[in-house]
Design a protein around this motif. Sequence first.
Motif, mmCIF file in Angstrom:
data_model
loop_
_atom_site.group_PDB
_atom_site.id
_atom_site.type_symbol
_atom_site.label_atom_id
_atom_site.label_comp_id
_atom_site.label_asym_id
_atom_site.label_seq_id
_atom_site.Cartn_x
_atom_site.Cartn_y
_atom_site.Cartn_z
ATOM 1 N N SER A 293 0.849 -1.200 0.000
ATOM 2 C CA SER A 293 0.000 0.000 0.000
ATOM 3 C C SER A 293 0.882 1.246 0.000
ATOM 4 N N PRO A 294 1.451 1.619 -1.159
ATOM 5 C CA PRO A 294 2.402 2.737 -1.207
ATOM 6 C C PRO A 294 1.802 4.079 -0.819
ATOM 7 N N PHE A 295 0.467 4.174 -0.830
ATOM 8 C CA PHE A 295 -0.163 5.424 -0.406
ATOM 9 C C PHE A 295 0.008 5.640 1.093
ATOM 10 N N TRP A 296 0.532 4.649 1.816
ATOM 11 C CA TRP A 296 0.810 4.789 3.245
ATOM 12 C C TRP A 296 2.307 4.904 3.534
ATOM 13 N N LYS A 297 3.057 5.406 2.584
ATOM 14 C CA LYS A 297 4.496 5.568 2.814
ATOM 15 C C LYS A 297 4.771 6.584 3.923
ATOM 16 N N SER A 298 3.756 7.375 4.276
ATOM 17 C CA SER A 298 3.879 8.345 5.369
ATOM 18 C C SER A 298 3.895 7.669 6.741
ATOM 19 N N PHE A 299 3.525 6.397 6.809
ATOM 20 C CA PHE A 299 3.453 5.663 8.070
ATOM 21 C C PHE A 299 4.848 5.507 8.664
ATOM 22 N N MET A 300 5.082 6.199 9.770
ATOM 23 C CA MET A 300 6.347 6.118 10.487
ATOM 24 C C MET A 300 6.055 5.624 11.902
ATOM 25 N N PRO A 301 6.482 4.415 12.252
ATOM 26 C CA PRO A 301 6.139 3.847 13.553
ATOM 27 C C PRO A 301 6.400 4.768 14.742
ATOM 28 N N GLU A 302 7.504 5.528 14.691
ATOM 29 C CA GLU A 302 7.825 6.391 15.827
ATOM 30 C C GLU A 302 6.833 7.529 16.025
ATOM 31 N N LYS A 303 5.999 7.799 15.011
ATOM 32 C CA LYS A 303 4.984 8.856 15.116
ATOM 33 C C LYS A 303 3.560 8.302 15.146
ATOM 34 N N ALA A 304 3.435 6.978 15.113
ATOM 35 C CA ALA A 304 2.120 6.351 14.967
ATOM 36 C C ALA A 304 1.200 6.583 16.166
ATOM 37 N N GLY A 305 1.782 6.878 17.325
ATOM 38 C CA GLY A 305 0.969 7.112 18.514
ATOM 39 C C GLY A 305 0.697 8.582 18.780
ATOM 40 N N GLN A 306 0.991 9.441 17.807
ATOM 41 C CA GLN A 306 0.843 10.894 17.998
ATOM 42 C C GLN A 306 -0.301 11.452 17.145
ATOM 43 N N GLY A 307 -0.905 12.533 17.634
ATOM 44 C CA GLY A 307 -1.923 13.247 16.870
ATOM 45 C C GLY A 307 -3.184 12.461 16.632
ATOM 46 N N LEU A 308 -3.559 11.617 17.569
ATOM 47 C CA LEU A 308 -4.710 10.730 17.396
ATOM 48 C C LEU A 308 -6.016 11.389 17.809
ATOM 49 N N ALA A 309 -7.113 10.830 17.307
ATOM 50 C CA ALA A 309 -8.432 11.418 17.536
ATOM 51 C C ALA A 309 -8.951 11.156 18.941
ATOM 52 N N LEU A 310 -8.579 10.017 19.517
ATOM 53 C CA LEU A 310 -9.128 9.575 20.797
ATOM 54 C C LEU A 310 -7.991 9.085 21.698
ATOM 55 N N PRO A 311 -8.279 8.840 22.969
ATOM 56 C CA PRO A 311 -7.246 8.253 23.833
ATOM 57 C C PRO A 311 -6.781 6.893 23.298
ATOM 58 N N LEU A 312 -5.510 6.602 23.505
ATOM 59 C CA LEU A 312 -4.929 5.356 23.035
ATOM 60 C C LEU A 312 -5.442 4.148 23.829
ATOM 61 N N HIS A 313 -5.631 3.036 23.113
ATOM 62 C CA HIS A 313 -5.892 1.772 23.783
ATOM 63 C C HIS A 313 -4.667 1.431 24.638
ATOM 64 N N PRO A 314 -4.852 0.915 25.853
ATOM 65 C CA PRO A 314 -3.708 0.616 26.723
ATOM 66 C C PRO A 314 -2.662 -0.294 26.078
ATOM 67 N N GLY A 315 -3.103 -1.244 25.248
ATOM 68 C CA GLY A 315 -2.142 -2.135 24.594
ATOM 69 C C GLY A 315 -1.268 -1.398 23.603
ATOM 70 N N ALA A 316 -1.867 -0.482 22.847
ATOM 71 C CA ALA A 316 -1.098 0.329 21.902
ATOM 72 C C ALA A 316 -0.149 1.257 22.659
ATOM 73 N N ALA A 317 -0.657 1.894 23.716
ATOM 74 C CA ALA A 317 0.168 2.807 24.512
ATOM 75 C C ALA A 317 1.364 2.074 25.120
ATOM 76 N N LYS A 318 1.139 0.838 25.549
ATOM 77 C CA LYS A 318 2.220 0.047 26.144
ATOM 78 C C LYS A 318 3.371 -0.130 25.149
ATOM 79 N N TYR A 319 3.032 -0.427 23.896
ATOM 80 C CA TYR A 319 4.082 -0.636 22.897
ATOM 81 C C TYR A 319 4.832 0.661 22.608
ATOM 82 N N TYR A 320 4.084 1.756 22.387
ATOM 83 C CA TYR A 320 4.751 3.015 22.056
ATOM 84 C C TYR A 320 5.639 3.488 23.214
ATOM 85 N N LYS A 321 5.183 3.283 24.439
ATOM 86 C CA LYS A 321 5.996 3.675 25.609
ATOM 87 C C LYS A 321 7.237 2.800 25.709
ATOM 88 N N GLU A 322 7.060 1.516 25.440
ATOM 89 C CA GLU A 322 8.184 0.584 25.485
ATOM 90 C C GLU A 322 9.284 0.985 24.500
#
Length: 326
Positions: A293-322
């Motif tokens: 899906s080359p239209f998602w080349k903007s996907f950068m894991p280190e920024k994936a938890g930023q600028g979100l619409a809602l609070p993060l799911h605890p499982g997702a937050a755990k990974y980004y914090k780790e």
Amino acid sequence: MNRLVRHLAFALAALGLVSSPALAADFHEIKAAASPAGGAWYVGMGAIGKAISSKHPEIDVAIFPGGGLANPLHVDMGRSDFGIAAHAVIVAAGKGIEPFKKPAENLQSMLNLHDSTLMHFIVNKKSGITSLQQIKDRKMPVRISLSHTAGNSYLFSKWILEEYGISQKDITSWGGKIYTPSTSDAADMMKNGQLDIMVWIGPGEAFIVQDMMNSVDLDILPVDENVIKAVGEKYGLQRDVIPASFYGGKFGKDIVTVSASTELMINKNVSEDIAYKMVKAMCEKRDDIVIASPFWKSFMPEKAGQGLALPLHPGAAKYYKEKGWL
């Protein structure tokens, strides 16, 4: 173990013909809300599902057709465990504002792809329309395609026009007409002189615009800064530009508009462990997802938890914090 073998093993275990308590305990089927089959999001979510299952064979991701406005409801009600939608649509779902009737109770954010889907107000120059404000000031009887009613083009353009003080009722009362065809049908209508304005939103340069340029003298109308600020505060749409280099430099300048990034949302009842594994797999398999899906080349894991619409799911937050990204 492929999906067929896995389901056969479960069936046999249920009948008592084989003993596989570990398999039964570890297996999880996760439902994903995508787009209509064959659409860009459907392909992208398929790549995401493959990334998750290849990293964690015990998680089987089933992709279901969905839609940009319907997916938050599917996930909130538990029909799907996670899904995809535009940032602004998830914001609206969380707040319970148009087109949603009440705030979502079970939605949480998961991952931001940080792509840029650009809003285009495409105008036939023969119409004499040079700005959206002009339509309001002169009460112009415009013939406008807002695209199908279940799509982001329809909703976002409605929000923007209302900030100019232009309602759908106003357009018809001024002698104009509102159409909601498919994108390809709208393009044909524009080429045949049946439309003054066509609305489109998507990433990059729209092939449909390039095609219409061969038949019609087009322009793209900018969105006023005060309107951008208003829809940003209310709905989370972002200021962006259609670069002057787009469309072979046809329009000669950057065109100020709005855009909406794409996000993944998840039902809050998905376990922390499963959500953690899903996000971890998506980030670690980022390159595989982008190849599909080359239209998602903007996907950068280190920024994936930023600028979100809602609070993060605890499982997702755990990974980004780790990873030190939060």
